[in-house]
Design a protein around this motif. Structure first.
Motif, PDB file in Angstrom:
ATOM      1  N   LEU A  88       0.637  -1.279  -0.045  1.00  0.00           N
ATOM      2  CA  LEU A  88       0.175  -0.048  -0.026  1.00  0.00           C
ATOM      3  C   LEU A  88       0.710   1.455  -0.098  1.00  0.00           C
ATOM      4  N   GLU A  89       1.909   1.345   0.704  1.00  0.00           N
ATOM      5  CA  GLU A  89       2.809   2.351   0.709  1.00  0.00           C
ATOM      6  C   GLU A  89       3.360   2.685  -0.729  1.00  0.00           C
ATOM      7  N   ARG A  90       3.816   1.566  -1.307  1.00  0.00           N
ATOM      8  CA  ARG A  90       3.960   1.870  -2.987  1.00  0.00           C
ATOM      9  C   ARG A  90       2.942   2.559  -3.755  1.00  0.00           C
ATOM     10  N   ALA A  91       1.804   1.757  -3.466  1.00  0.00           N
ATOM     11  CA  ALA A  91       0.670   2.389  -4.158  1.00  0.00           C
ATOM     12  C   ALA A  91       0.088   3.676  -3.858  1.00  0.00           C
ATOM     13  N   VAL A  92       0.341   4.039  -2.579  1.00  0.00           N
ATOM     14  CA  VAL A  92       0.117   5.451  -2.224  1.00  0.00           C
ATOM     15  C   VAL A  92       0.916   6.642  -2.954  1.00  0.00           C
ATOM     16  N   ILE A  93       2.092   6.044  -2.868  1.00  0.00           N
ATOM     17  CA  ILE A  93       3.335   6.987  -3.617  1.00  0.00           C
ATOM     18  C   ILE A  93       3.110   7.076  -5.190  1.00  0.00           C
ATOM     19  N   LEU A  94       2.647   6.091  -5.702  1.00  0.00           N
ATOM     20  CA  LEU A  94       2.244   6.136  -7.115  1.00  0.00           C
ATOM     21  C   LEU A  94       1.257   6.765  -7.620  1.00  0.00           C
ATOM     22  N   ALA A  95       0.079   6.672  -6.676  1.00  0.00           N
ATOM     23  CA  ALA A  95      -1.156   7.152  -6.968  1.00  0.00           C
ATOM     24  C   ALA A  95      -1.158   8.892  -6.714  1.00  0.00           C
ATOM     25  N   GLY A  96      -0.498   9.154  -5.350  1.00  0.00           N
ATOM     26  CA  GLY A  96      -0.477  10.561  -5.323  1.00  0.00           C
ATOM     27  C   GLY A  96      -1.629  11.024  -4.549  1.00  0.00           C
TER      28      GLY A  96
END
Length: 497
Positions: free
Chosen positions: A381-389
């Motif tokens: 989720l941390e990776r996804a949050v960074i990618l989504a912004g």
């Protein structure tokens, strides 16, 4: 026959509100003056009826009441409060010197304590402060119970599954006690978070919380870290150093991976748990410590005892409350709630504005086996949050191994029979697999690196994270498997070896 004065907890941040009920004006004014001198806020009433009226506007933390009064006496007053279900801790004053009267008042009417007249001011002050702490704990417990019923959470722990509800109920019982707690579960299930919740629910919550990982310390240093040392006690000991027991005084000490602690150190730990006294390395005297110990391990404790990694007597001493955290794959219904709870923290950490998770993403998360448990979910989720912004997390924000999962078969469809061989990206069969292996397919265009990673992670899922068995199936050494997992964890997913 004697009675032990209740244990003193942390001081309250707000002035203690004390309602004094006595029919003698001189007694009321004298008690009110003492209470004010101790930095508390007093209110007075001449009998039980007036006290009930005063409680409508004065939210007393603690009550001091005489028993024998005209009108509504102390017994009747406390009975009314008890029946209403909203009774603050009450300290009862009796002039009869009767132990039977005091016991009846405490046990039948639910009073906190009793004192015989004439009272000793020092004793009353100690009892008032301890009763106030007790009231604060009861209020916090009610808040947590409401939070639990509304949100399916307890502190930072989240889960609506039956297994988590059982854990929440056990934590509410174990937290306020002084007993040792043993937390078990696979790596990444949140054992330290449970330990912090135990601390937050206890009277020690304003004291320090100290955690030490027994597996991360060399055998030569672990006793110094735990017990401290005197200057010159060993080479390099240039000054006196406090150990974890001293640092955690009046608080909670988490001993993580207790099964990795050397047996000699376990024997010393057992003695400290028995008599609450510590001696620094190189020291000549012992000193008393007041520390609650919580232990955690990812091993099955009974197996660790049989294997000679954990002393049996220490296991029984620690295992007063046993809290087992199930792996995430056994409580998939909690994945959505955990994911949504993590978003706020991850948004703050990375200054993002992600507000939602797409339904197909939640379905993909629910299908994965999560060998790294909640820790792995957080990293994904941390990776996804960074990618989504900002906005919504979509499928393209997930790692490839989650995007390429096979969809679940339609309801009522039989699972496909095992294949005779593992498939390459191009579809050519390899040699027949070893026993316990299953077919794993990859799309054309998958890199060798991604294929290798997918094969290793799927094999770990198949063996329920048994790395020794996974290495046998893969035909590699256990050391090679550990190195691969460390490589994947450092690069992207945080999966520990």
């Amino acid at each position: 026959m004697g009675y032990e004065v209740p244990h003193e907890g942390p001081a309250l941040s707000q002035p203690l509100k004390v309602l004094i009920v006595d029919d003698e004006a001189s007694q009321r004014s004298g008690l009110a003056a003492m209470v004010s001198a101790w930095g508390m806020s007093p209110e007075t009433a001449s009998d039980g009826n007036e006290a009930l009226q005063k409680l409508g506007d004065f939210a007393a933390d603690v009550i001091i009441t005489d028993l024998n009064m005209p009108g509504l006496d102390g017994f009747g007053f406390l009975q009314r409060l008890r029946d209403a279900g909203d009774m603050p801790p009450a300290i009862v004053l009796t002039g009869f010197g009767s132990i039977e009267t005091g016991v009846k008042t405490v046990h039948e009417l639910g009073a906190y304590w009793f004192l015989e007249k004439p009272i000793q001011p020092g004793t009353l002050e100690v009892l008032l402060r301890r009763a106030g702490t007790h009231a604060g704990l009861r209020a916090e417990k009610r808040i947590l119970e409401r939070q639990l019923s509304y949100k399916g959470s307890l502190g930072e722990l989240v889960g609506t599954s039956p297994k988590m509800q059982e854990i929440f109920a056990l934590l509410q019982q174990a937290g306020p006690s002084k007993a040792c707690v043993l937390i078990t579960g696979e790596s990444g299930t949140g054992k330290e978070l449970v330990a912090r919740t135990v601390h937050a629910l206890s009277p020690r919550r304003q004291g320090p919380f100290v955690a030490i990982n027994c597996a991360a310390l060399p055998e030569t240093l672990i006793e110094s870290e735990l017990f401290g040392h005197e200057k010159g006690s060993f080479t390099g000991a240039s000054e006196r150093r406090a150990g974890c027991f001293e640092v955690a005084q009046h608080g909670t000490l988490l001993l993580d991976e207790i099964g990795e602690m050397p047996m000699q150190t376990q024997a010393k730990l057992l003695r400290i748990l028995e008599d609450s006294r510590v001696r620094r390395l190189g020291g000549k005297t012992e000193f008393e410590v007041d520390v609650r110990v919580v232990a955690a391990t990812n091993k099955v404790p009974e197996a660790a005892v049989r294997g000679g990694h954990l002393r049996e007597d220490l296991y029984y001493r620690l295992n007063v409350f046993h809290i087992h955290l199930p792996p995430l794959r056994e409580r998939r219904e909690d994945i959505q709630a955990i994911s949504e709870a993590l978003l706020g923290d991850l948004n703050r950490k990375h200054e993002c504005r992600v507000t939602d998770i797409a339904s197909e993403v939640l379905q993909a998360l629910a299908r994965h086996q999560w060998p790294g448990n909640v820790r792995e979910l957080r990293n994904v989720l941390e990776r996804a949050v960074i990618l989504a912004g900002e906005g919504t997390i979509e499928m393209n924000h997930l790692p490839a191994f989650l995007q390429n999962q096979a969809p679940p078969p339609p309801a009522g469809t039989a699972a496909p029979a095992p294949s005779a061989g593992v498939q390459t990206p191009a579809g050519a069969p390899l040699a027949a697999p070893a026993k316990d292996a299953e077919r794993i397919s990859f799309q054309i265009g998958t890199t060798v690196e991604d294929a290798e990673r997918g094969l290793i992670l799927r094999t770990l899922e198949h063996t329920r994270n048994n790395k020794t068995r996974a290495a046998e199936i893969l035909g590699i050494s256990l050391k090679t498997l550990h190195n691969k997992l460390k490589e994947y964890g450092a690069r992207e997913y945080g999966i520990g070896a």
